[in-house]
Design an enzyme around this catalytic site. Structure first.
Site, PDB file in Angstrom:
ATOM      1  N   PRO A  95       0.826  -1.211   0.000  1.00  0.00           N
ATOM      2  CA  PRO A  95       0.000   0.000   0.000  1.00  0.00           C
ATOM      3  C   PRO A  95       0.859   1.260   0.000  1.00  0.00           C
ATOM      4  O   PRO A  95       1.834   1.355   0.735  1.00  0.00           O
ATOM      5  CB  PRO A  95      -0.795  -0.111   1.299  1.00  0.00           C
ATOM      6  N   CYS A  96       0.481   2.219  -0.826  1.00  0.00           N
ATOM      7  CA  CYS A  96       1.321   3.400  -1.020  1.00  0.00           C
ATOM      8  C   CYS A  96       0.833   4.636  -0.262  1.00  0.00           C
ATOM      9  O   CYS A  96       1.469   5.683  -0.349  1.00  0.00           O
ATOM     10  CB  CYS A  96       1.432   3.714  -2.504  1.00  0.00           C
ATOM     11  N   GLN A  97      -0.245   4.530   0.493  1.00  0.00           N
ATOM     12  CA  GLN A  97      -0.810   5.717   1.119  1.00  0.00           C
ATOM     13  C   GLN A  97       0.196   6.496   1.957  1.00  0.00           C
ATOM     14  O   GLN A  97       0.210   7.728   1.942  1.00  0.00           O
ATOM     15  CB  GLN A  97      -2.018   5.350   1.994  1.00  0.00           C
TER      16      GLN A  97
END
Length: 145
Positions: A95-97
């Site tokens: 996940p890149c958040q």
């Protein structure tokens, strides 16, 4: 296959890296799955776990598409590294958040964010398995000017 490249796919989602590396049913993604693909890549183990849901939708889709053999649906931070097969290439669509440029610097958490800490699981596997090719892919995509 001669010169087979054994792959471990982390944060696998529904299998995007696997489709790109292996194709689907021996067919290439770039041909709309019409042309044969002779890929040297073989995913030997995959992991998909979403801590915020009881029903693991992405993992269920992955298992339906590729089968349950060699697929793990547990928190990667809890997986004993010795249970992960030896491999040549590790890929992960984590996940890149917490790294995203779509947020303010004030809200970007990086390696200490809730999802950013997943990097340390990758680091642990690379360190303990000593894979032959320390290549890493990410799904983080930067906007081009």
């Amino acid at each position: 296959m001669e010169n087979e490249i054994k792959v471990v796919e982390l944060f696998a989602g529904v299998g995007g890296f696997r489709l790109g590396l292996e194709g689907l049913n021996g067919k290439s993604a770039s041909s709309g799955y019409k042309k044969a693909l002779k890929s040297p890549y073989k995913v030997v183990w995959s992991n998909q776990w979403e801590p915020s849901t009881k029903t693991q939708h992405a993992s269920l889709v992955y298992e339906n598409r590729f089968g349950k053999n060699g697929h793990s649906n547990e928190d990667i931070a809890q997986v004993d590294v010795c249970k992960i097969p030896d491999h040549d290439l590790l890929v992960g669509g984590f996940p890149c958040q917490d790294y995203s440029v779509a947020t303010t610097l004030k809200n970007a958490k990086g390696l200490i964010g809730k999802k950013g800490v997943l990097w340390w699981s990758i680091h642990k596997i690379i360190s303990e398995k000593r894979i032959s090719q320390n290549i890493y892919f990410s799904k983080i995509i930067w906007a081009l000017p």
